[in-house]
Design a protein around this motif. Structure first.
Motif, short mmCIF file in Angstrom:
data_model
loop_
_atom_site.label_atom_id
_atom_site.label_comp_id
_atom_site.label_asym_id
_atom_site.label_seq_id
_atom_site.Cartn_x
_atom_site.Cartn_y
_atom_site.Cartn_z
N LEU A 91 0.84 -1.19 0.00
CA LEU A 91 0.00 0.00 0.00
C LEU A 91 0.88 1.25 0.00
O LEU A 91 1.58 1.53 0.96
N ASN A 92 0.85 1.98 -1.09
CA ASN A 92 1.52 3.28 -1.20
C ASN A 92 0.91 4.01 -2.39
O ASN A 92 0.08 3.46 -3.13
N SER A 93 1.33 5.25 -2.59
CA SER A 93 0.73 6.07 -3.65
C SER A 93 0.93 5.45 -5.03
O SER A 93 0.03 5.48 -5.88
N ALA A 94 2.10 4.89 -5.27
CA ALA A 94 2.41 4.35 -6.59
C ALA A 94 1.51 3.17 -6.96
O ALA A 94 1.26 2.93 -8.15
N LYS B 187 6.75 3.19 15.62
CA LYS B 187 6.26 2.18 14.68
C LYS B 187 5.16 2.73 13.77
O LYS B 187 5.20 2.53 12.55
N ILE B 188 4.20 3.43 14.35
CA ILE B 188 3.11 3.95 13.52
C ILE B 188 3.63 5.01 12.57
O ILE B 188 3.21 5.09 11.41
N TYR B 189 4.57 5.82 13.03
CA TYR B 189 5.15 6.82 12.14
C TYR B 189 5.87 6.16 10.96
O TYR B 189 5.64 6.52 9.79
N ASN B 190 6.73 5.19 11.25
CA ASN B 190 7.47 4.52 10.18
C ASN B 190 6.53 3.81 9.20
O ASN B 190 6.77 3.81 7.98
N THR B 191 5.46 3.24 9.74
CA THR B 191 4.49 2.55 8.89
C THR B 191 3.80 3.52 7.95
O THR B 191 3.74 3.29 6.72
N LEU B 192 3.26 4.60 8.50
CA LEU B 192 2.55 5.55 7.66
C LEU B 192 3.49 6.26 6.69
O LEU B 192 3.12 6.54 5.55
N LYS B 193 4.70 6.54 7.13
CA LYS B 193 5.67 7.18 6.24
C LYS B 193 5.94 6.28 5.03
O LYS B 193 5.97 6.75 3.88
N ALA B 194 6.15 5.00 5.28
CA ALA B 194 6.44 4.06 4.20
C ALA B 194 5.25 3.90 3.26
O ALA B 194 5.42 3.54 2.08
N GLN B 195 4.04 4.14 3.78
CA GLN B 195 2.82 3.95 2.98
C GLN B 195 2.26 5.28 2.47
O GLN B 195 1.11 5.36 2.04
N ASP B 196 3.10 6.35 2.52
CA ASP B 196 2.70 7.67 2.03
C ASP B 196 1.45 8.18 2.74
O ASP B 196 0.64 8.91 2.15
N GLY C 231 -7.02 8.46 2.38
CA GLY C 231 -5.89 9.24 1.86
C GLY C 231 -5.74 10.63 2.42
O GLY C 231 -4.94 11.42 1.89
N SER C 232 -6.45 10.95 3.48
CA SER C 232 -6.46 12.33 3.97
C SER C 232 -5.20 12.75 4.70
O SER C 232 -4.92 13.94 4.86
N ILE C 233 -4.40 11.78 5.18
CA ILE C 233 -3.13 12.12 5.82
C ILE C 233 -2.08 12.26 4.72
O ILE C 233 -1.60 11.28 4.16
#
Length: 498
Positions: A6-9, A74-83, A103-105
């Protein structure tokens, strides 16, 4: 089936399998900084905002999610990796799932890594709202003194090191100071936590801190910052590994931290936004002049009900809330508590059918597909009891109403704080006051009222002979007979209807 991270691409690859944002996230600007990007925020405010952003004319209300604590790595790294993307899994009563990528974050920041960057973002002219889910304990309020707790070591750190704060108060103070110095318009600070008068509480606690940290800033905040009260509601249990596994196996979505929630959602907000706001009312939120009756109802019934089910169920040995409410004796006890002790304190609730609301709570608690973990519900009970349960006790004492059921729950909490259930199995207790709770719980084995001596939780409740008598009787009953017999005894005395 091929799995996609799961990411933008990969959104286009996933769009045939799951609902994804239909708006161009690259055009969305940050208008909201949200502190506390846990499950509830992502099931609630971020969900409402995602729905709003599907109106392509709305591009100013993206969310910058801030992870405030080291614990949030952990939540930061997860969300960062998933855009910033994640899957919201809505578990219906019939067992079906409604899955949607939110996608609001559109930005994520990790405060411990770069405090200045977070302060600058909060001070940005494009940011009109700073919203919070920092838990009840995050407001640094001492129940005994009814005041801000300056003895907190983290607060002491922020006073001494203003450019590298560790608490929300340090961050807000420095951000608002920059706005004032740079002649930037004020903003709205919006609490989304389960506290009655959460806007009032936020303002009171922040100004208490600012009066000491930056006294010349007080007047500017009074004139340029608004603090609307709000009532928030959506049961959001902790995500289990199986949730990610099912998502991967059934839809081919590789999401490291999806969010699970119930279908029900509610957001009632005072319309007091000093620099503008999103049109959340177009996607289901309700704006009102006075939110107090709604939030009191919710805190006293839903949140207190959760704590009742959690503490009693934990001692019996249950793991989830639906197990607890499916026990007919506990369900009857909760029903009696809501009818006999809470309802008389609520007054007139215009537009609310209270009997239907209470009935709906039992149905929501019993959703077997949610599997809300009891240890999550019981976590930080030292911050929850003064907000969810003790106001009902005080109100009932003032009106000379029943407090026996609430006293039973407090007594059960004292025994729970010993750390073992009735089968002598260790309980998972997560509480900032865990050591003090256990110390007083041990004293209570020979002197039950010792537990009530924790002034920061109970204030002067130990001086009420009516409550103390009911509490001691309940404590001794639980010790001698256990929870099941204890609730049966009280149901016989107080239960009025099913």
């Amino acid at each position: 089936m091929k799995n996609y991270k799961l990411n933008s691409a990969n959104l286009s690859n996933l769009s045939e399998r799951i609902a994804v944002p239909q708006y161009d996230r690259s055009k969305v600007k940050t208008g909201i900084v949200h502190v506390g990007i846990g499950g509830f925020h992502r099931a609630h405010e971020a969900f409402y905002t995602d729905q709003l952003l599907h109106d392509n004319s709305v591009t100013d209300w993206g969310i910058c999610g801030v992870a405030l604590l080291d614990f949030d790595t952990k939540i930061y790294n997860t969300l960062k990796a998933q855009d910033g993307l994640y899957t919201l899994i809505v578990k219906q009563l019939d067992g079906t799932h409604a899955n949607r990528v939110i996608g609001s974050i559109v930005e994520c920041l990790f405060a411990p890594e770069d405090p200045i960057k977070v302060i600058e973002k909060m001070a940005s002219p494009e940011v009109k709202i700073i919203s919070l889910t920092i838990t009840e304990g995050g407001y640094n309020y001492n129940e005994a003194t009814k005041a801000f707790d300056f003895t907190n070591p983290l607060i002491q750190h922020d006073l001494e090191h203003p450019d590298s704060p560790k608490t929300i108060f340090g961050y807000l103070t420095q951000a608002l100071k920059l706005r004032k110095e740079r002649n930037i318009i004020g903003c709205t600070i919006q609490s989304c936590d389960n506290i009655q008068g959460n806007g009032h509480m936020t303002k009171k606690m922040l100004l208490s801190y600012v009066t000491t940290a930056e006294p010349e800033l007080v007047a500017w905040i009074e004139n340029n910052v608004s603090f609307p009260n709000a009532m928030v509601d959506r049961i959001t249990p902790a995500t289990a590994p199986i949730d990610s596994t099912i998502l991967s196996e059934t839809l081919g979505v590789d999401d490291a931290w999806p969010v699970v929630c119930e279908p029900f959602k509610q957001w009632v907000i005072e319309d007091d936004f000093i620099s503008g706001r999103p049109a959340w009312e177009t996607v289901g939120a309700q704006f009102v002049d006075n939110v107090v009756p709604y939030e009191k109802m919710k805190l006293s019934l839903l949140n207190a009900g959760h704590s009742v089910l959690g503490i009693l169920g934990a001692l019996i040995g249950y793991n989830t809330i639906d197990q607890s409410v499916s026990n007919p004796n506990i369900s009857a006890f909760l029903n009696a508590y809501m009818d006999v002790e809470v309802t008389p304190t609520l007054g007139d609730l215009e537009g609310i059918n209270l009997e239907d609301y209470k009935k709906s709570l039992l149905e929501r608690f019993g959703n077997i597909n949610i599997k809300d973990q009891i240890d999550r519900i019981c976590s930080e009970s030292s911050a929850k009891f003064p907000i969810f349960i003790l106001p009902t006790v005080q109100s009932q004492l003032e009106s000379k109403g029943s407090v026996q059921l609430a006293a039973f729950v407090v007594a059960a909490w004292a025994i729970y704080s010993l750390g073992k259930d009735e089968n002598d199995v260790d309980l998972i207790i997560k509480d900032a006051m865990q050591l003090e709770l256990k110390e007083k719980a041990l004293e209570a084995k020979t002197n039950p009222t010792a537990f009530l001596e924790i002034d920061s939780i109970f204030g002067n409740l130990k001086t009420s002979s009516v409550f103390v008598e009911a509490y001691i009787e309940a404590y001794q009953d639980i010790e001698k007979h256990g929870i099941e017999v204890g609730v049966k005894n009280r149901n016989a005395n107080h239960f009025t209807k099913i």
